[in-house]
Scaffold this active site. Structure first.
Site, PDB file in Angstrom:
ATOM      1  N   GLU A 121       9.955   7.999 -16.385  1.00  0.00           N
ATOM      2  CA  GLU A 121       8.610   8.543 -16.647  1.00  0.00           C
ATOM      3  C   GLU A 121       8.149   8.170 -18.055  1.00  0.00           C
ATOM      4  OE1 GLU A 121       8.260  12.760 -14.743  1.00  0.00           O
ATOM      5  OE2 GLU A 121      10.339  12.390 -15.257  1.00  0.00           O
ATOM      6  N   GLN A 128      -5.495  -4.000 -42.799  1.00  0.00           N
ATOM      7  CA  GLN A 128      -4.299  -3.227 -43.110  1.00  0.00           C
ATOM      8  C   GLN A 128      -3.831  -2.420 -41.882  1.00  0.00           C
ATOM      9  OE1 GLN A 128      -3.523  -1.661 -47.168  1.00  0.00           O
ATOM     10  NE2 GLN A 128      -3.937   0.318 -46.258  1.00  0.00           N
ATOM     11  N   SER A 146      15.535  20.932 -15.890  1.00  0.00           N
ATOM     12  CA  SER A 146      14.372  21.761 -16.183  1.00  0.00           C
ATOM     13  C   SER A 146      14.854  23.037 -16.866  1.00  0.00           C
ATOM     14  CB  SER A 146      13.663  22.106 -14.872  1.00  0.00           C
ATOM     15  OG  SER A 146      12.899  23.280 -15.022  1.00  0.00           O
ATOM     16  N   HIS A 161       0.838  -1.210   0.000  1.00  0.00           N
ATOM     17  CA  HIS A 161       0.000   0.000   0.000  1.00  0.00           C
ATOM     18  C   HIS A 161       0.867   1.253   0.000  1.00  0.00           C
ATOM     19  CE1 HIS A 161      -3.472  -2.557   1.317  1.00  0.00           C
ATOM     20  NE2 HIS A 161      -2.481  -3.213   1.903  1.00  0.00           N
ATOM     21  N   LYS A 190      16.678  21.211 -10.767  1.00  0.00           N
ATOM     22  CA  LYS A 190      15.970  19.975 -11.064  1.00  0.00           C
ATOM     23  C   LYS A 190      16.827  18.936 -11.774  1.00  0.00           C
ATOM     24  CE  LYS A 190      12.114  19.078 -10.604  1.00  0.00           C
ATOM     25  NZ  LYS A 190      10.987  19.491 -11.437  1.00  0.00           N
TER      26      LYS A 190
HETATM   27  N1  ARG Z   1      -1.802  -3.611 -48.114  1.00  0.00           N
HETATM   28  C1  ARG Z   1      -2.704  -4.641 -47.816  1.00  0.00           C
HETATM   29  C2  ARG Z   1      -2.712  -4.935 -46.304  1.00  0.00           C
HETATM   30  O1  ARG Z   1      -1.857  -4.509 -45.637  1.00  0.00           O
HETATM   31  C3  ARG Z   1      -2.337  -5.877 -48.557  1.00  0.00           C
HETATM   32  C4  ARG Z   1      -3.479  -6.775 -48.813  1.00  0.00           C
HETATM   33  C5  ARG Z   1      -4.375  -6.179 -49.806  1.00  0.00           C
HETATM   34  N2  ARG Z   1      -5.417  -7.096 -50.129  1.00  0.00           N
HETATM   35  C6  ARG Z   1      -6.514  -6.678 -50.822  1.00  0.00           C
HETATM   36  N3  ARG Z   1      -7.403  -7.590 -51.038  1.00  0.00           N
HETATM   37  N4  ARG Z   1      -6.673  -5.437 -51.162  1.00  0.00           N
HETATM   38  O2  ARG Z   1      -3.577  -5.579 -45.784  1.00  0.00           O
END
Ligand code: ARG
Length: 458
Positions: free
Chosen positions: A289, A321, A276, A155, A282
């Site tokens: 941090e 993606q 600082s 604690h 400081k």
């Molecule tokens: N740049 C795309 C990704 O990172 C690659 C795959 C794209 N596939 C598609 N069916 N458009 O996911």
């Protein structure tokens, strides 16, 4: 030129293009994309889809592309949508029409998942090594501080004396679990999507077992739909990173406290602290941090990807993606923090006097109870008597070790040897069962810790 222009008559709007492209970040997958493509070219040749002549043209072209990346001369074209497109375009420039046969039976969906897994497989040992280095630092500083006493806190209140070695090693074991988690993750990353096509599998007789082995995977993915959409491995990776971040944050929070003037246990060297711009006196523990702050970002990266995955329908969706940047960022973050913390801990000055002076006699109240237990008093009664002694002393404005023998005897079956209880080192030495803070058990702990550092990285 895009890879998918056949049934399109119009061009993509420039802002939509900018939103769609993943090249700015997925170019980090260049090496893995080339490796995957070389393996795929060989697999197609073995399946009789490419002639040996075609596959060797393609493979030597891909090696030339790899060399361009390695020497930093690879030139991206404005039309490159992502790293896969860029490499295929360049291959075409280098080897001509044969390049157009490379992606027979292969989609960017199985390709990107393969590249991404390969990237993580190559990153796991780097993270393991960086964590291991911090662990080694903790062990080294522990070995120098087997008998350095400090207050142990619960604690954030002074609780019982411990040694600094024991405290440092508590962080070692948390990091050890982080390394074990990363090692355990490997088997779920090493499952090969390549050969699953866009979603339904490939129509060509590719030996996916052999393909998997050739790329260092354990096994081919058993279901093509799952293979192109599974990002569990990335989420797990981010959990491992976030958990490591949380451990580093816990260590850092203590370091921030211990370097305050109020604690004064630790002083950081100039190389690992900052000043600082306003207050000349400081000396700030920014590195700790930042480790604490960045652990919050690591948690955010995990929850971000989990939210992306939640609610996606079957197979590949462009949302996926979004998977790569959090993994890259988490990796970069940990690889930036870990060596800095190791450096700060190696070079810090430990103020042993301040640490042991912070142990007051009331922290030995549990030892006082144990003293009565040895005399046959049940622990609950002993606990109450020790508590009474602490209160009696406080009422008299004394510390508990300053009570007279008469005062002790008015409280319970205490004898003159009660004063021996107030020796913090003796208290520590008694905690000699496995896992305790006594120098003897900590020595064993260090042996155990060292043995986990010797085996080769996964
Ligand atoms: N740049 C795309 C990704 O990172 C690659 C795959 C794209 N596939 C598609 N069916 N458009 O996911």
């Amino acid at each position: 030129m895009t890879l998918w222009g056949g049934c399109f008559s119009g061009k993509l709007n420039p802002a939509a293009w900018a939103l769609n492209t993943s090249l700015p970040f997925d170019k980090r997958l260049a090496k893995q994309d080339v490796d995957g493509s070389i393996a795929w070219a060989s697999a197609l040749a073995q399946a009789g889809v490419l002639t040996d002549e075609e596959s060797s043209r393609i493979i030597s072209g891909l090696r030339a592309v790899r060399a361009e990346f390695e020497s930093g001369v690879f030139a991206f074209a404005e039309s490159d949508e992502d790293i896969h497109t860029a490499i295929e375009r360049r291959l075409g420039e280098l080897v001509g029409a044969a390049a157009g046969k490379l992606h027979t039976g292969c989609s960017r969906n199985d390709q990107v998942a393969t590249d991404f897994r390969l990237w993580i497989l190559e990153t796991l040992p780097l993270l393991d090594d960086a964590i291991k280095r911090l662990q080694s630092t903790l062990v080294t500083v522990s070995e120098q501080n087997l008998t350095t006493l400090m207050p142990g806190y619960t604690h954030l209140q002074r609780a019982q004396p411990v040694t600094l070695a024991h405290w440092l090693l508590s962080h070692f074991w948390a990091l050890q679990r982080d390394r074990e988690r990363l090692a355990d993750l490997r088997e779920r990353v090493a499952i090969l999507p390549l050969g699953c096509g866009a979603l339904a599998g490939t129509a060509f007789p590719v030996d996916r077992e052999a393909l998997a082995k050739s790329l260092g995977f354990d096994t081919p993915a058993p279901n093509s739909l799952d293979a192109v959409s599974d990002r569990d491995f990335a989420a797990e990776f981010l959990f491992c990173a976030a958990m490591t971040g949380v451990h580093l944050s816990k260590l850092s929070e203590a370091m921030v406290l211990f370097t305050t003037t109020e604690f004064g246990f630790i002083e950081l060297t100039d190389a690992y602290s900052t000043g600082s711009s306003l207050m000349p006196q400081k000396k700030n523990p920014d590195m700790f941090e930042l480790a604490r702050g960045k652990s919050a970002t690591l948690i955010g990266l995990l929850t971000g990807l989990m939210s992306t995955l939640k609610g996606l329908p079957s197979a590949y969706d462009k949302d996926l993606q979004e998977d790569k940047q959090p993994v890259f960022q988490a990796t970069d973050t940990l690889l930036a923090i870990l060596p800095v913390l190791a450096g700060a801990l190696t070079t810090m000055t430990i103020n042993k006097e301040r640490m042991s002076a912070a142990i007051d006699s009331s922290m030995l109240a549990t030892d006082l109870a144990d003293y009565l237990v040895v005399k046959g008093i049940p622990f609950r009664e002993a606990h109450a008597a020790a508590g009474k002694a602490v209160r009696a002393a406080a009422e008299k404005g004394l510390s508990v070790d300053q009570l007279s023998l008469n005062e002790w005897q008015a409280i319970g079956p205490f004898d003159a040897d009660v004063y021996q209880v107030f020796d913090a080192m003796k208290s520590v030495e008694k905690k000699s069962a496995i896992g305790g803070t006594s120098p003897e058990s900590v020595k064993k702990q260090i042996q155990q810790a060292k043995s986990t550092l010797t085996p080769a990285s996964p």
